[in-house]
Write a protein that holds these residues in place. Structure first.
Motif, PDB file in Angstrom:
ATOM      1  N   ILE A 176     -12.436  -5.898 -16.478  1.00 50.10           N
ATOM      2  CA  ILE A 176     -11.748  -5.339 -15.319  1.00 50.10           C
ATOM      3  C   ILE A 176     -11.025  -6.423 -14.520  1.00 50.10           C
ATOM      4  N   GLU A 177     -11.522  -7.663 -14.619  1.00 48.07           N
ATOM      5  CA  GLU A 177     -10.871  -8.767 -13.904  1.00 48.07           C
ATOM      6  C   GLU A 177      -9.467  -9.038 -14.413  1.00 48.07           C
ATOM      7  N   ASP A 178      -9.186  -8.644 -15.647  1.00 52.37           N
ATOM      8  CA  ASP A 178      -7.871  -8.886 -16.245  1.00 52.37           C
ATOM      9  C   ASP A 178      -6.892  -7.742 -16.021  1.00 52.37           C
ATOM     10  N   PHE A 179      -7.378  -6.645 -15.458  1.00 55.86           N
ATOM     11  CA  PHE A 179      -6.526  -5.476 -15.269  1.00 55.86           C
ATOM     12  C   PHE A 179      -5.439  -5.778 -14.240  1.00 55.86           C
ATOM     13  N   THR A 180      -4.188  -5.533 -14.600  1.00 54.31           N
ATOM     14  CA  THR A 180      -3.057  -5.866 -13.730  1.00 54.31           C
ATOM     15  C   THR A 180      -2.609  -4.699 -12.854  1.00 54.31           C
ATOM     16  N   GLY A 181      -3.182  -3.526 -13.093  1.00 59.00           N
ATOM     17  CA  GLY A 181      -2.844  -2.377 -12.264  1.00 59.00           C
ATOM     18  C   GLY A 181      -3.709  -2.329 -11.018  1.00 59.00           C
ATOM     19  N   VAL A 182      -3.781  -1.165 -10.383  1.00 54.70           N
ATOM     20  CA  VAL A 182      -4.604  -1.001  -9.191  1.00 54.70           C
ATOM     21  C   VAL A 182      -5.863  -0.233  -9.561  1.00 54.70           C
ATOM     22  N   ALA A 183      -6.955  -0.563  -8.890  1.00 52.40           N
ATOM     23  CA  ALA A 183      -8.226   0.126  -9.114  1.00 52.40           C
ATOM     24  C   ALA A 183      -8.920   0.305  -7.772  1.00 52.40           C
ATOM     25  N   PHE A 184      -9.430   1.501  -7.519  1.00 51.48           N
ATOM     26  CA  PHE A 184     -10.138   1.753  -6.268  1.00 51.48           C
ATOM     27  C   PHE A 184     -11.075   2.935  -6.446  1.00 51.48           C
ATOM     28  N   HIS A 185     -12.073   2.995  -5.559  1.00 48.45           N
ATOM     29  CA  HIS A 185     -13.051   4.085  -5.546  1.00 48.45           C
ATOM     30  C   HIS A 185     -12.522   5.231  -4.691  1.00 48.45           C
ATOM     31  N   SER A 186     -12.918   6.440  -5.011  1.00 45.76           N
ATOM     32  CA  SER A 186     -12.420   7.595  -4.257  1.00 45.76           C
ATOM     33  C   SER A 186     -12.785   7.515  -2.778  1.00 45.76           C
ATOM     34  N   ALA A 187     -13.934   6.870  -2.454  1.00 47.88           N
ATOM     35  CA  ALA A 187     -14.344   6.733  -1.057  1.00 47.88           C
ATOM     36  C   ALA A 187     -13.593   5.620  -0.350  1.00 47.88           C
ATOM     37  N   GLN A 188     -12.798   4.860  -1.090  1.00 47.66           N
ATOM     38  CA  GLN A 188     -11.961   3.805  -0.514  1.00 47.66           C
ATOM     39  C   GLN A 188     -10.522   4.017  -0.986  1.00 47.66           C
ATOM     40  N   TRP A 189     -10.066   5.243  -0.841  1.00 48.77           N
ATOM     41  CA  TRP A 189      -8.779   5.649  -1.400  1.00 48.77           C
ATOM     42  C   TRP A 189      -7.648   4.776  -0.867  1.00 48.77           C
ATOM     43  N   ASN A 190      -6.852   4.273  -1.788  1.00 48.72           N
ATOM     44  CA  ASN A 190      -5.731   3.410  -1.428  1.00 48.72           C
ATOM     45  C   ASN A 190      -4.487   4.272  -1.224  1.00 48.72           C
ATOM     46  N   ARG A 224     -14.215  -1.480 -22.923  1.00 47.18           N
ATOM     47  CA  ARG A 224     -13.689  -2.574 -22.106  1.00 47.18           C
ATOM     48  C   ARG A 224     -12.350  -2.170 -21.495  1.00 47.18           C
ATOM     49  N   VAL A 225     -11.931  -2.988 -20.540  1.00 47.14           N
ATOM     50  CA  VAL A 225     -10.634  -2.801 -19.899  1.00 47.14           C
ATOM     51  C   VAL A 225      -9.734  -3.952 -20.305  1.00 47.14           C
ATOM     52  N   THR A 226      -8.475  -3.643 -20.586  1.00 46.58           N
ATOM     53  CA  THR A 226      -7.494  -4.679 -20.914  1.00 46.58           C
ATOM     54  C   THR A 226      -6.559  -4.864 -19.714  1.00 46.58           C
ATOM     55  N   ALA A 227      -5.546  -5.683 -19.891  1.00 44.77           N
ATOM     56  CA  ALA A 227      -4.614  -5.944 -18.795  1.00 44.77           C
ATOM     57  C   ALA A 227      -3.896  -4.673 -18.353  1.00 44.77           C
ATOM     58  N   ASP A 228      -3.689  -3.742 -19.277  1.00 41.47           N
ATOM     59  CA  ASP A 228      -2.949  -2.529 -18.921  1.00 41.47           C
ATOM     60  C   ASP A 228      -3.517  -1.277 -19.583  1.00 41.47           C
ATOM     61  N   GLY A 229      -4.815  -1.292 -19.847  1.00 34.86           N
ATOM     62  CA  GLY A 229      -5.377  -0.113 -20.480  1.00 34.86           C
ATOM     63  C   GLY A 229      -6.893  -0.106 -20.507  1.00 34.86           C
ATOM     64  N   ILE A 230      -7.427   0.963 -21.101  1.00 36.24           N
ATOM     65  CA  ILE A 230      -8.870   1.137 -21.262  1.00 36.24           C
ATOM     66  C   ILE A 230      -9.157   1.438 -22.725  1.00 36.24           C
ATOM     67  N   VAL A 231     -10.085   0.696 -23.289  1.00 36.89           N
ATOM     68  CA  VAL A 231     -10.462   0.860 -24.691  1.00 36.89           C
ATOM     69  C   VAL A 231     -11.826   1.545 -24.755  1.00 36.89           C
TER      70      VAL A 231
END
Length: 536
Positions: A169-183, A333-340
């Motif tokens: 997840i550290e390599d993911f270049t997109g945005v990630a957030f929890h529903s309780a911390q909606w961006n 795992r998570v990649t820079a732009d996807g989920i495997v």
């Protein structure tokens, strides 16, 4: 010219303005959601004005302040999911949305003039009981110290988001957030979105975003039971009738209460009766999902009610949307732009939204509280499991009260009803301290153990313990430390009075300069009067 000596009151005020000086108060309340605000109001009604409410944020509201995701709403009819002493006739819908409930809590805080008692931006991190003083010393994250005779934890359980650690997840270049911390700064329009989790929050926000996104990959670990549910808009005429027709609002609230209460028997005593609910759930899936393979993936393999029952008329339609892919293979795992996933398939995504719920049971063990003899409550609860007497007080931890403590959650009715019952018990306990001229009170260990042994025995045959699922209701040992074992009216009866034989009275002190007792009529009225059979 000789300056007059400052009075004792002036000295105290000056000391409290100095952030380095301890702030003294009789009652310290942690949190300003439904529990904290209700506690403050009841303290005032009991004649206790010397109290402080600590709030980590800059506004009241708790869960209903923090959860601003699209579609956030209550899954309990709001005429019941509100204070019995502060009814509202102008709820716009049967299941009100987050902004309306948030506004209600702010209005309550203003009406009862609670804000002068609230210290915002104060996140309590630790506390200890000083046996020589018979006082609590609590500390906020900025180092501010508070000294109090009583401490009331009103932080609730749904306030620490549970975010799974995904490899890469550290390599993911997109945005990630929890529903309780909606961006809300992220525009999801046309984005490739991954939603991880299919719990109560996801059920609400997935239908709200599916038409906006470019594609939606919905990662499901366990299928929830989702029942059909339509929200009802209350027209102005109905709201006027609630306001003008004597007894109508009371009848509506009680009708909702007893209707919801009827589900407790099946969940607690006869889980087999929930087969009818499962039939409705399967029929709901077949009516909105056309692909038999997807139907099978969405059909739970455990008893209805084992996990929280959910309701929506739009969730399955969102899954049926051509933009949506239901993924049941585990994430690898998570990649820079996807989920495997484990099957080796990579799905490209621009945003990851966690709908993975909250830390519930372990939120109790995150507290740093030291009771008598310096015993760390976290250590005890880690070894023995999270337990309290009647879900409120803890042996060896004097003058401390936990609102929505262990085994006081619900799977069938309004948690606000439980909160009011607990607040009443807390006030009664404080009155008992004053009436006996003592400094502190704590439940006897044998009374606490007896209560919890009976409680766990009652839970043994419940759907949560026998339903064949893993849920956040259970701890790592498989014990239900979250939900109440029975009907809510039974808990209401158990919290009407404090049995002094179950408690140890500690220390002596002069009677405080507040009203030690208050007529029962001064208390906020409960959903129904004190006319229930005592042997119910």
């Amino acid at each position: 010219m000789t300056q007059p000596k400052p009075s004792r009151r002036t000295k105290k005020a000056a000391a409290q303005q100095d952030s380095s000086a301890p702030v003294h108060t009789r009652v310290l309340v942690i949190g300003s959601g439904f529990s904290g605000l209700g506690m403050g109001i009841s303290l005032q009604k009991a004649g206790i004005d010397d109290y402080i409410i600590l709030e980590k944020a800059s506004e009241v509201g708790g869960t209903w302040r923090d959860n601003t995701y699209p579609g956030a709403a209550c899954d309990v009819p709001t005429h019941l999911y509100s204070y019995s002493f502060e009814p509202r006739d102008n709820w716009s819908q049967l299941f009100s949305k987050q902004p309306e409930i948030f506004d209600y809590l702010k209005e309550v805080a203003d009406k009862y003039n609670l804000r002068p008692h609230i210290r915002f931006g104060q996140n309590m991190t630790r506390g200890y009981w000083d046996e020589s003083e018979n006082r609590w010393h609590a500390f906020a994250s900025d180092g501010q110290e508070y000294v109090a005779q009583f401490v009331v934890s009103a932080i609730g359980a749904l306030h620490v988001p549970s975010i799974p650690h995904l490899e890469g997840i550290e390599d993911f270049t997109g945005v990630a957030f929890h529903s309780a911390q909606w961006n809300h700064d992220v525009d999801l329009t046309g984005k490739r979105v991954a939603v991880i989790g299919t719990g109560a929050s996801a059920i609400q926000f997935v239908p709200e975003i599916v038409d906006r996104v470019g594609s939606l990959a919905l990662f499901q670990r366990t299928a929830p039971w989702v029942l059909p549910r339509s929200n009802v808009d209350f027209p102005a005429g109905f709201q006027r009738a609630l306001r003008r027709v004597p007894g109508l609002r009371f009848a509506l609230r009680n009708g909702i209460y007893w209707s919801a209460e009827s589900g407790a028997y099946a969940m607690n005593r006869r889980p087999g009766l929930l087969k009818g609910i499962e039939w409705i759930g399967r029929r709901h899936i077949r009516s909105q999902i056309s692909d038999p393979v997807v139907q099978e993936k969405l059909t739970p393999d455990y008893r209805a009610g084992c996990k929280r029952l959910l309701g929506s008329n739009t969730y399955y339609r969102a899954i049926e949307n051509p933009k949506t892919e239901l993924v049941t293979d585990p994430i690898e795992r998570v990649t820079a732009d996807g989920i495997v996933t484990k099957d080796g398939v990579e799905r490209k995504v621009d945003a990851i939204i966690y709908g993975t719920g909250f830390h519930v049971i372990d939120s109790f063990t995150n507290l740093s509280i030291k009771g008598r003899d310096g015993e760390d409550l976290t250590d005890r609860w880690t070894k023995e499991g999270v337990q309290a007497h009647r879900g409120i007080t803890v042996a060896g931890v004097p003058n401390a009260f936990f609102l929505l403590g262990p085994n006081t959650g619900l799977g069938h009715n309004s948690i606000v009803f439980m909160i009011e019952s607990q607040i009443h018990y807390v006030i009664e306990t404080m009155k008992l301290v004053d009436a006996n001229g003592v400094a502190a009170i704590a439940p006897r260990r044998e009374a606490q153990d007896r209560f919890n042994e009976k409680l766990q025995s009652n839970l043994a045959g419940s759907v949560w313990n026998t339903g064949g699922c893993e849920s956040w209701y259970l701890d790592e040992h498989g014990n239900n430390r979250t939900l109440w074992a029975g009907f809510t009216w039974q808990y209401w009866l158990q919290t009407r009075r404090v049995d002094v034989s179950e408690y140890e009275l500690i220390g002596r002190q002069p009677a405080p300069a507040v009203r030690p007792t208050v007529p029962a009529a001064d208390y906020p009225p409960q959903t129904f009067p004190d006319t229930l059979p005592v042997n119910a």
